[in-house]
Write a protein that holds these residues in place. Structure first.
Motif, PDB file in Angstrom:
ATOM      1  N   HIS A 114       0.813  -1.022  -0.054  1.00 46.91           N
ATOM      2  CA  HIS A 114      -0.130   0.027   0.020  1.00 46.91           C
ATOM      3  C   HIS A 114       0.869   1.359   0.083  1.00 46.91           C
ATOM      4  CE1 HIS A 114      -2.392   3.162   2.225  1.00 46.91           C
ATOM      5  NE2 HIS A 114      -3.075   2.730   1.319  1.00 46.91           N
ATOM      6  N   GLN A 115       0.636   1.896  -0.986  1.00 43.82           N
ATOM      7  CA  GLN A 115       1.513   3.276  -1.226  1.00 43.82           C
ATOM      8  C   GLN A 115       3.061   3.101  -1.072  1.00 43.82           C
ATOM      9  OE1 GLN A 115      -0.198   6.043   1.745  1.00 43.82           O
ATOM     10  NE2 GLN A 115      -1.757   6.539   0.159  1.00 43.82           N
ATOM     11  N   GLY A 116       3.459   2.095  -1.790  1.00 46.62           N
ATOM     12  CA  GLY A 116       4.689   1.580  -1.683  1.00 46.62           C
ATOM     13  C   GLY A 116       5.417   1.085  -0.778  1.00 46.62           C
ATOM     14  N   LYS A 117       4.593   0.952   0.515  1.00 44.09           N
ATOM     15  CA  LYS A 117       5.206   0.089   1.814  1.00 44.09           C
ATOM     16  C   LYS A 117       4.657  -1.278   1.569  1.00 44.09           C
ATOM     17  CE  LYS A 117       5.861   0.712   6.332  1.00 44.09           C
ATOM     18  NZ  LYS A 117       5.319   1.322   7.852  1.00 44.09           N
ATOM     19  N   VAL A 118       5.418  -2.350   2.116  1.00 40.73           N
ATOM     20  CA  VAL A 118       4.828  -3.665   2.289  1.00 40.73           C
ATOM     21  C   VAL A 118       4.440  -4.059   3.569  1.00 40.73           C
ATOM     22  CG1 VAL A 118       5.658  -6.162   1.889  1.00 40.73           C
ATOM     23  CG2 VAL A 118       6.159  -4.456   0.422  1.00 40.73           C
ATOM     24  N   TYR A 119       3.166  -4.494   3.867  1.00 46.18           N
ATOM     25  CA  TYR A 119       2.607  -4.881   5.161  1.00 46.18           C
ATOM     26  C   TYR A 119       2.491  -6.497   5.147  1.00 46.18           C
ATOM     27  CZ  TYR A 119       1.607   0.039   5.394  1.00 46.18           C
ATOM     28  OH  TYR A 119       1.863   1.122   5.470  1.00 46.18           O
ATOM     29  N   GLY A 120       2.640  -6.783   6.413  1.00 52.49           N
ATOM     30  CA  GLY A 120       2.338  -8.451   6.601  1.00 52.49           C
ATOM     31  C   GLY A 120       1.120  -9.001   6.594  1.00 52.49           C
ATOM     32  N   SER A 121       0.300  -7.992   6.882  1.00 52.27           N
ATOM     33  CA  SER A 121      -1.399  -8.403   6.772  1.00 52.27           C
ATOM     34  C   SER A 121      -2.272  -7.072   6.325  1.00 52.27           C
ATOM     35  CB  SER A 121      -1.783  -8.872   8.490  1.00 52.27           C
ATOM     36  OG  SER A 121      -1.831  -7.790   9.031  1.00 52.27           O
ATOM     37  N   LEU A 122      -3.347  -7.446   6.308  1.00 52.78           N
ATOM     38  CA  LEU A 122      -4.415  -6.553   5.655  1.00 52.78           C
ATOM     39  C   LEU A 122      -4.720  -5.680   6.884  1.00 52.78           C
ATOM     40  CD1 LEU A 122      -7.061  -8.221   3.383  1.00 52.78           C
ATOM     41  CD2 LEU A 122      -5.589  -6.444   2.613  1.00 52.78           C
ATOM     42  N   SER A 123      -4.778  -6.321   8.205  1.00 51.91           N
ATOM     43  CA  SER A 123      -4.972  -5.646   9.509  1.00 51.91           C
ATOM     44  C   SER A 123      -3.905  -4.555   9.592  1.00 51.91           C
ATOM     45  CB  SER A 123      -5.049  -6.348  10.489  1.00 51.91           C
ATOM     46  OG  SER A 123      -5.892  -7.457  10.602  1.00 51.91           O
ATOM     47  N   GLN A 124      -2.571  -4.656   9.305  1.00 50.80           N
ATOM     48  CA  GLN A 124      -1.799  -3.689   9.379  1.00 50.80           C
ATOM     49  C   GLN A 124      -2.031  -2.503   8.329  1.00 50.80           C
ATOM     50  OE1 GLN A 124       1.719  -5.992   8.744  1.00 50.80           O
ATOM     51  NE2 GLN A 124       2.366  -6.111  10.930  1.00 50.80           N
ATOM     52  N   VAL A 125      -2.364  -2.831   7.051  1.00 50.14           N
ATOM     53  CA  VAL A 125      -2.668  -1.809   6.093  1.00 50.14           C
ATOM     54  C   VAL A 125      -4.010  -0.988   6.430  1.00 50.14           C
ATOM     55  CG1 VAL A 125      -3.579  -1.511   3.775  1.00 50.14           C
ATOM     56  CG2 VAL A 125      -1.932  -3.235   4.310  1.00 50.14           C
ATOM     57  N   ALA A 126      -5.186  -1.749   7.130  1.00 51.28           N
ATOM     58  CA  ALA A 126      -6.212  -0.941   7.587  1.00 51.28           C
ATOM     59  C   ALA A 126      -5.853  -0.153   8.831  1.00 51.28           C
ATOM     60  CB  ALA A 126      -7.236  -2.041   8.214  1.00 51.28           C
ATOM     61  N   ARG A 127      -4.952  -0.550   9.718  1.00 51.51           N
ATOM     62  CA  ARG A 127      -4.367   0.258  10.763  1.00 51.51           C
ATOM     63  C   ARG A 127      -3.809   1.724  10.390  1.00 51.51           C
ATOM     64  NH1 ARG A 127      -1.853  -1.411  16.434  1.00 51.51           N
ATOM     65  NH2 ARG A 127      -2.100   0.544  17.588  1.00 51.51           N
ATOM     66  N   GLU A 128      -2.851   1.617   9.242  1.00 50.97           N
ATOM     67  CA  GLU A 128      -2.308   2.511   8.792  1.00 50.97           C
ATOM     68  C   GLU A 128      -2.976   3.638   8.056  1.00 50.97           C
ATOM     69  OE1 GLU A 128       1.045   4.787   7.667  1.00 50.97           O
ATOM     70  OE2 GLU A 128       1.268   3.133   8.887  1.00 50.97           O
ATOM     71  N   ILE A 129      -4.073   3.008   7.371  1.00 50.78           N
ATOM     72  CA  ILE A 129      -5.215   3.990   6.891  1.00 50.78           C
ATOM     73  C   ILE A 129      -6.053   4.721   7.740  1.00 50.78           C
ATOM     74  CG2 ILE A 129      -7.265   3.947   5.340  1.00 50.78           C
ATOM     75  CD1 ILE A 129      -6.039   1.583   3.616  1.00 50.78           C
ATOM     76  N   THR A 130      -6.518   3.975   8.556  1.00 52.32           N
ATOM     77  CA  THR A 130      -7.557   4.419   9.701  1.00 52.32           C
ATOM     78  C   THR A 130      -6.837   5.273  10.987  1.00 52.32           C
ATOM     79  OG1 THR A 130      -7.961   2.496  10.697  1.00 52.32           O
ATOM     80  CG2 THR A 130      -9.405   2.828   9.022  1.00 52.32           C
ATOM     81  N   GLY A 131      -5.771   4.768  11.267  1.00 51.86           N
ATOM     82  CA  GLY A 131      -5.125   5.138  12.501  1.00 51.86           C
ATOM     83  C   GLY A 131      -5.772   4.213  13.980  1.00 51.86           C
ATOM     84  N   THR A 132      -6.763   3.433  13.495  1.00 53.71           N
ATOM     85  CA  THR A 132      -7.097   2.502  14.689  1.00 53.71           C
ATOM     86  C   THR A 132      -7.037   1.066  14.344  1.00 53.71           C
ATOM     87  OG1 THR A 132      -9.380   2.701  13.637  1.00 53.71           O
ATOM     88  CG2 THR A 132      -9.001   4.298  15.309  1.00 53.71           C
ATOM     89  N   ARG A 133      -7.152   0.220  15.219  1.00 50.75           N
ATOM     90  CA  ARG A 133      -7.024  -1.301  14.874  1.00 50.75           C
ATOM     91  C   ARG A 133      -8.334  -1.791  14.308  1.00 50.75           C
ATOM     92  NH1 ARG A 133      -3.524  -4.354  17.576  1.00 50.75           N
ATOM     93  NH2 ARG A 133      -1.929  -3.559  19.056  1.00 50.75           N
ATOM     94  N   TRP A 134      -8.227  -2.666  13.524  1.00 53.69           N
ATOM     95  CA  TRP A 134      -9.018  -2.959  12.510  1.00 53.69           C
ATOM     96  C   TRP A 134      -8.804  -4.602  12.082  1.00 53.69           C
ATOM     97  CZ3 TRP A 134     -13.707  -1.944  10.203  1.00 53.69           C
ATOM     98  CH2 TRP A 134     -14.275  -0.565  10.387  1.00 53.69           C
ATOM     99  N   ASN A 135      -9.846  -5.226  11.910  1.00 52.67           N
ATOM    100  CA  ASN A 135      -9.708  -6.417  11.421  1.00 52.67           C
ATOM    101  C   ASN A 135      -9.457  -6.379   9.780  1.00 52.67           C
ATOM    102  OD1 ASN A 135     -10.868  -8.897   9.699  1.00 52.67           O
ATOM    103  ND2 ASN A 135     -10.811 -10.074  11.566  1.00 52.67           N
ATOM    104  N   GLY A 136      -8.472  -6.527   9.457  1.00 57.95           N
ATOM    105  CA  GLY A 136      -8.135  -6.049   7.914  1.00 57.95           C
ATOM    106  C   GLY A 136      -9.046  -6.717   6.978  1.00 57.95           C
ATOM    107  N   PRO A 137      -9.538  -7.918   7.065  1.00 57.39           N
ATOM    108  CA  PRO A 137     -10.513  -8.515   6.090  1.00 57.39           C
ATOM    109  C   PRO A 137     -11.860  -7.859   6.443  1.00 57.39           C
ATOM    110  CG  PRO A 137      -9.209 -10.298   6.623  1.00 57.39           C
ATOM    111  CD  PRO A 137      -8.899  -9.077   7.329  1.00 57.39           C
ATOM    112  N   ALA A 138     -12.516  -7.485   7.427  1.00 56.54           N
ATOM    113  CA  ALA A 138     -13.604  -6.841   7.814  1.00 56.54           C
ATOM    114  C   ALA A 138     -13.439  -5.395   7.358  1.00 56.54           C
ATOM    115  CB  ALA A 138     -13.945  -6.776   9.209  1.00 56.54           C
ATOM    116  N   PHE A 139     -12.532  -4.765   7.598  1.00 52.83           N
ATOM    117  CA  PHE A 139     -12.413  -3.479   6.893  1.00 52.83           C
ATOM    118  C   PHE A 139     -12.372  -3.118   5.330  1.00 52.83           C
ATOM    119  CE2 PHE A 139      -9.540   0.185   5.218  1.00 52.83           C
ATOM    120  CZ  PHE A 139     -10.269   1.314   5.684  1.00 52.83           C
ATOM    121  N   PHE A 140     -11.912  -4.102   4.858  1.00 53.25           N
ATOM    122  CA  PHE A 140     -11.743  -4.406   3.270  1.00 53.25           C
ATOM    123  C   PHE A 140     -13.007  -4.742   2.693  1.00 53.25           C
ATOM    124  CE2 PHE A 140      -7.472  -3.219   4.094  1.00 53.25           C
ATOM    125  CZ  PHE A 140      -7.264  -2.265   3.191  1.00 53.25           C
ATOM    126  N   GLY A 141     -13.887  -5.319   3.657  1.00 60.42           N
ATOM    127  CA  GLY A 141     -15.217  -5.915   3.158  1.00 60.42           C
ATOM    128  C   GLY A 141     -15.001  -7.275   2.464  1.00 60.42           C
TER     129      GLY A 141
END
Length: 157
Positions: A114-141
Protein backbone atom coordinates in the motif's frame (compact mmCIF):
# COMPACT_ATOMS: atom_id res chain seq x y z
CA UNK A 1 -24.10 -44.78 -24.87
CA UNK A 2 -21.32 -43.80 -22.44
CA UNK A 3 -20.50 -46.16 -19.56
CA UNK A 4 -20.81 -44.56 -16.10
CA UNK A 5 -17.62 -44.09 -14.07
CA UNK A 6 -19.11 -46.38 -11.42
CA UNK A 7 -20.75 -49.45 -13.00
CA UNK A 8 -23.17 -50.16 -10.11
CA UNK A 9 -24.48 -46.58 -10.20
CA UNK A 10 -26.53 -47.14 -13.36
CA UNK A 11 -28.38 -50.07 -11.73
CA UNK A 12 -29.67 -47.97 -8.84
CA UNK A 13 -32.33 -46.17 -10.87
CA UNK A 14 -34.11 -49.32 -11.96
CA UNK A 15 -33.42 -51.68 -9.02
CA UNK A 16 -36.22 -52.59 -6.64
CA UNK A 17 -35.88 -52.22 -2.87
CA UNK A 18 -34.86 -55.88 -2.37
CA UNK A 19 -32.15 -55.60 -5.04
CA UNK A 20 -30.91 -52.34 -3.49
CA UNK A 21 -30.60 -54.09 -0.12
CA UNK A 22 -28.54 -56.83 -1.80
CA UNK A 23 -26.29 -54.22 -3.52
CA UNK A 24 -25.96 -52.38 -0.19
CA UNK A 25 -24.86 -55.51 1.67
CA UNK A 26 -22.39 -56.42 -1.10
CA UNK A 27 -20.98 -52.87 -1.20
CA UNK A 28 -20.91 -51.97 2.50
CA UNK A 29 -20.45 -55.45 3.92
CA UNK A 30 -23.56 -55.42 6.13
CA UNK A 31 -27.22 -54.48 5.77
CA UNK A 32 -28.21 -50.84 6.40
CA UNK A 33 -28.84 -49.85 10.04
CA UNK A 34 -31.94 -47.91 9.03
CA UNK A 35 -35.24 -48.64 7.34
CA UNK A 36 -35.64 -46.54 4.21
CA UNK A 37 -37.76 -46.14 1.11
CA UNK A 38 -36.42 -47.38 -2.20
CA UNK A 39 -35.56 -43.80 -3.23
CA UNK A 40 -33.64 -43.01 -0.05
CA UNK A 41 -31.80 -46.32 -0.22
CA UNK A 42 -30.79 -45.63 -3.85
CA UNK A 43 -29.59 -42.12 -2.95
CA UNK A 44 -27.59 -43.35 0.04
CA UNK A 45 -26.01 -46.08 -2.08
CA UNK A 46 -25.17 -43.60 -4.84
CA UNK A 47 -23.44 -41.41 -2.24
CA UNK A 48 -21.47 -44.38 -0.86
CA UNK A 49 -20.33 -45.48 -4.32
CA UNK A 50 -19.31 -41.97 -5.36
CA UNK A 51 -17.55 -41.33 -2.05
CA UNK A 52 -15.47 -44.48 -2.55
CA UNK A 53 -14.57 -43.48 -6.10
CA UNK A 54 -13.99 -39.74 -5.68
CA UNK A 55 -13.53 -39.16 -1.93
CA UNK A 56 -15.87 -37.83 0.74
CA UNK A 57 -16.47 -34.54 2.44
CA UNK A 58 -13.56 -32.33 3.45
CA UNK A 59 -12.74 -32.30 7.19
CA UNK A 60 -13.82 -28.65 7.47
CA UNK A 61 -17.24 -29.51 6.01
CA UNK A 62 -17.62 -32.43 8.43
CA UNK A 63 -16.83 -30.09 11.38
CA UNK A 64 -19.44 -27.57 10.22
CA UNK A 65 -22.04 -30.30 9.89
CA UNK A 66 -21.27 -31.59 13.43
CA UNK A 67 -21.67 -28.06 14.85
CA UNK A 68 -25.00 -27.62 13.07
CA UNK A 69 -26.24 -31.07 14.14
CA UNK A 70 -25.37 -30.44 17.82
CA UNK A 71 -27.17 -27.09 17.72
CA UNK A 72 -30.21 -28.72 16.16
CA UNK A 73 -30.24 -31.39 18.86
CA UNK A 74 -30.23 -28.66 21.53
CA UNK A 75 -32.86 -26.67 19.58
CA UNK A 76 -30.62 -23.62 19.75
CA UNK A 77 -29.28 -21.54 16.93
CA UNK A 78 -25.75 -22.66 16.08
CA UNK A 79 -22.76 -20.64 17.15
CA UNK A 80 -21.33 -18.70 14.25
CA UNK A 81 -18.84 -20.77 12.33
CA UNK A 82 -15.34 -19.36 11.97
CA UNK A 83 -14.78 -17.46 8.77
CA UNK A 84 -12.81 -19.36 6.15
CA UNK A 85 -9.39 -17.93 5.41
CA UNK A 86 -9.33 -15.36 2.66
CA UNK A 87 -7.65 -16.68 -0.44
CA UNK A 88 -6.35 -13.74 -2.48
CA UNK A 89 -3.89 -14.46 -5.26
CA UNK A 90 -0.78 -12.36 -5.77
CA UNK A 91 -1.51 -9.61 -8.28
CA UNK A 92 -5.00 -8.98 -6.95
CA UNK A 93 -5.82 -5.31 -6.29
CA UNK A 94 -8.11 -4.35 -3.41
CA UNK A 95 -9.56 -0.86 -3.83
CA UNK A 96 -11.17 0.84 -0.82
CA UNK A 97 -12.74 4.28 -0.55
CA UNK A 98 -12.10 5.72 2.91
CA UNK A 99 -13.04 9.25 3.94
CA UNK A 100 -12.89 10.61 0.41
CA UNK A 101 -9.60 8.93 -0.53
CA UNK A 102 -9.09 5.86 -2.67
CA UNK A 103 -6.69 3.27 -1.29
CA UNK A 104 -5.26 0.58 -3.56
CA UNK A 105 -3.70 -2.47 -1.91
CA UNK A 106 -1.82 -4.98 -4.04
CA UNK A 107 -1.70 -8.61 -2.90
CA UNK A 108 1.87 -9.95 -2.97
CA UNK A 109 3.08 -13.51 -2.50
CA UNK A 110 4.38 -12.57 0.95
CA UNK A 111 2.17 -9.68 2.07
CA UNK A 112 0.31 -6.58 0.91
CA UNK A 113 1.60 -3.37 -0.68
CA UNK A 114 0.00 0.00 0.00
CA UNK A 115 1.51 3.31 -1.14
CA UNK A 116 4.88 1.69 -1.82
CA UNK A 117 5.19 0.05 1.59
CA UNK A 118 4.87 -3.71 2.22
CA UNK A 119 2.77 -4.99 5.15
CA UNK A 120 2.48 -8.49 6.56
CA UNK A 121 -1.32 -8.40 6.90
CA UNK A 122 -4.43 -6.56 5.78
CA UNK A 123 -4.99 -5.56 9.41
CA UNK A 124 -1.69 -3.64 9.37
CA UNK A 125 -2.78 -1.85 6.19
CA UNK A 126 -6.19 -1.01 7.70
CA UNK A 127 -4.51 0.39 10.82
CA UNK A 128 -2.19 2.52 8.68
CA UNK A 129 -5.16 3.92 6.73
CA UNK A 130 -7.50 4.55 9.70
CA UNK A 131 -5.14 5.08 12.62
CA UNK A 132 -7.10 2.55 14.69
CA UNK A 133 -7.11 -1.23 15.10
CA UNK A 134 -9.20 -3.05 12.53
CA UNK A 135 -9.71 -6.59 11.39
CA UNK A 136 -8.23 -6.14 7.92
CA UNK A 137 -10.58 -8.46 6.00
CA UNK A 138 -13.57 -6.83 7.73
CA UNK A 139 -12.30 -3.29 6.97
CA UNK A 140 -11.84 -4.15 3.31
CA UNK A 141 -15.25 -5.84 3.18
CA UNK A 142 -13.87 -9.29 2.42
CA UNK A 143 -16.06 -10.91 5.09
CA UNK A 144 -19.83 -11.28 4.91
CA UNK A 145 -21.84 -8.90 7.04
CA UNK A 146 -19.11 -6.33 7.60
CA UNK A 147 -20.38 -3.22 5.87
CA UNK A 148 -19.47 -1.96 2.42
CA UNK A 149 -17.03 -3.98 0.43
CA UNK A 150 -13.92 -2.87 -1.34
CA UNK A 151 -13.49 -3.51 -5.02
CA UNK A 152 -11.32 -6.54 -5.72
CA UNK A 153 -9.69 -6.88 -9.12
CA UNK A 154 -7.79 -10.04 -9.97
CA UNK A 155 -4.97 -9.73 -12.46
CA UNK A 156 -3.27 -12.64 -14.16
CA UNK A 157 -4.51 -16.22 -13.97
Amino acid sequence: MRQPAIPKLSKLNTAGRAELLTIWTATIGKPPRFRASRELLASALAWQLQERKFGGLKPATKRKLRVLARAQERKRPPMPLPQPPINLRPGTAIIKQWRGAQHVVMVLADGFQHQGKVYGSLSQVAREITGTRWNGPAFFGLRKGHGRTAEVRSHGK
